[in-house]
Scaffold this active site. Sequence first.
Site, mmCIF file in Angstrom:
data_model
loop_
_atom_site.group_PDB
_atom_site.id
_atom_site.type_symbol
_atom_site.label_atom_id
_atom_site.label_comp_id
_atom_site.label_asym_id
_atom_site.label_seq_id
_atom_site.Cartn_x
_atom_site.Cartn_y
_atom_site.Cartn_z
ATOM 1 N N CYS A 43 -25.226 16.539 14.367
ATOM 2 C CA CYS A 43 -24.967 15.366 13.875
ATOM 3 C C CYS A 43 -26.250 14.345 14.653
ATOM 4 C CB CYS A 43 -24.561 15.342 15.285
ATOM 5 S SG CYS A 43 -21.900 15.544 14.774
ATOM 6 N N GLU A 44 -26.756 14.075 13.712
ATOM 7 C CA GLU A 44 -27.796 13.019 14.347
ATOM 8 C C GLU A 44 -28.636 12.077 13.036
ATOM 9 O OE1 GLU A 44 -30.267 14.540 17.238
ATOM 10 O OE2 GLU A 44 -32.262 13.993 16.225
ATOM 11 N N TYR A 83 -42.766 14.962 11.094
ATOM 12 C CA TYR A 83 -43.828 14.350 10.557
ATOM 13 C C TYR A 83 -43.262 14.050 9.020
ATOM 14 C CZ TYR A 83 -45.284 19.457 12.344
ATOM 15 O OH TYR A 83 -45.474 20.327 13.725
ATOM 16 N N GLY A 96 -56.144 25.816 7.825
ATOM 17 C CA GLY A 96 -56.015 24.668 7.379
ATOM 18 C C GLY A 96 -55.972 24.104 5.699
ATOM 19 N N GLU A 120 -58.542 32.170 9.482
ATOM 20 C CA GLU A 120 -57.277 32.005 10.426
ATOM 21 C C GLU A 120 -56.324 30.839 9.010
ATOM 22 O OE1 GLU A 120 -58.505 33.208 14.667
ATOM 23 O OE2 GLU A 120 -57.227 31.107 13.779
#
Length: 441
Positions: A365-366, A338, A249, A294
């Site tokens: 295409c968006e 996000y 994190g 981690e």
Amino acid sequence: MNGRNTLKINGAGHLEIGGADTVELAEKFGTPLYVLDEKHIRDMMRAYKNTIDECYGGNGTVLYASKAFSCTAVYAIAKSENIGVDTVSAGELYTALQAGFPADRIYLHGNNKLFSELELAVDCGIGAVVLDSFGEADILNAICAKRGKIQNVLIRINPGIEAHTHAFVQTARTDSKFGFSVSDGTAEEMAAYVIDKQNLRLKGFHCHIGSQIFEKKSFALAAEKVMRFMADMKTELGYSAEVLNLGGGFGIWYNDEDPELKIDDYKDYVRVIIDTVKQKAREYKMNEPYLVLEPGRSIVGEAGITLYTVGAVKEIKGVKKYVAIDGGMFDNPRYALYQSKYTVMLANRANDACTDKVSVAGKCCESGDIIAVDVPLPETRRGDIMAVLSTGAYNYSMSSNYNRNFVPPVILVNEGKAEYIVKPQTFEDLVRNDIIPERLK
Ligand code: LLP
């Protein structure tokens, strides 16, 4: 500039990464192109490992959270740095094993591990499975019983801390698909359940409080809460946990709103965690647990950039200027998902003044296929090489073939030299698994 010497601007006014000229990389390998600096990855892996060695007598380990970037070469780097890896699917586990990664240094996570994933984990001799449901404990125990094996496991618990980039909240109950809540007693219930399983050996507990976190206090608080839970388990169940896994994190620099952390700052995060664990072990008269961390994003994130070639430039008078690149949400879906903010620059004219404000659009295409909104850039022209910084984590690993675009290849740079670690896709790759049923022919 960020990147602890990963990035520089050279005499030609070109962006360099790990000693390699990005304009030359774009010419030689084409764009879009993911570039990773090996030294940065190794420096970060060592920073975590050395701090555990120096400040905690080596009583712990670092697992690279490989969901951040998974390919065989990265597992090979982690192997040579003598750290472990965290995997979250049979695919990641298989990739690690293909790279010759020692199975006993691999952990398997996931809130809904498949039967076949658990079987693979047991059969390869995985270091530990982090349990996330009662049913999973039953299934894993049965798989092990059938093979006459005993599997080391941890339990993922939810200590009731939700951390965000610059803040965290403590909640009495945690609404999460991950882990077992401490506050409502299910974490303890699960511990008792697993202790009773003949073919599982409960080694300890895991928690992960979130990602892209800068606040040291949130990690200290998580350590405090899990240590408290471990002390309670000793009193309530007579069970002494050996392992404390605090997840990952740690935040990284993406743009001017983020702090630019140095290697020593990351070591500080680990020191704060270690100090808390030691203090709580004294307070609760417990042995100091084996500490597992981690980190994913902080190991590979700032080690990577993506190079693109600018195509269409379109100005909507009085509204916006769009600069389109030859990549997009298929290689970096993080803005679409996000609204993540990135730093964008022209790699071929890195010293030019940023006189323009543009939005960088992908080629899908968006309309939501955007990489950055209203970012400063020099006057940008077709053919310019654009670099998007800090793309090493969760870009390649979340890429797709949307619109049947190719997932870009990945090159690893080491002291100026560059080589493929993921080769370019081909048209054949795109249709490799397609089948036209006889009746449609
Ligand atoms: N351990 C566990 C159990 C995790 O769930 C994660 C991340 C990590 C370690 C590594 O966290 P890191 O050090 O990378 O923050 N796709 C999102 C990030 C999802 C992270 C999920 N878990 C993004 O692009 O921001």
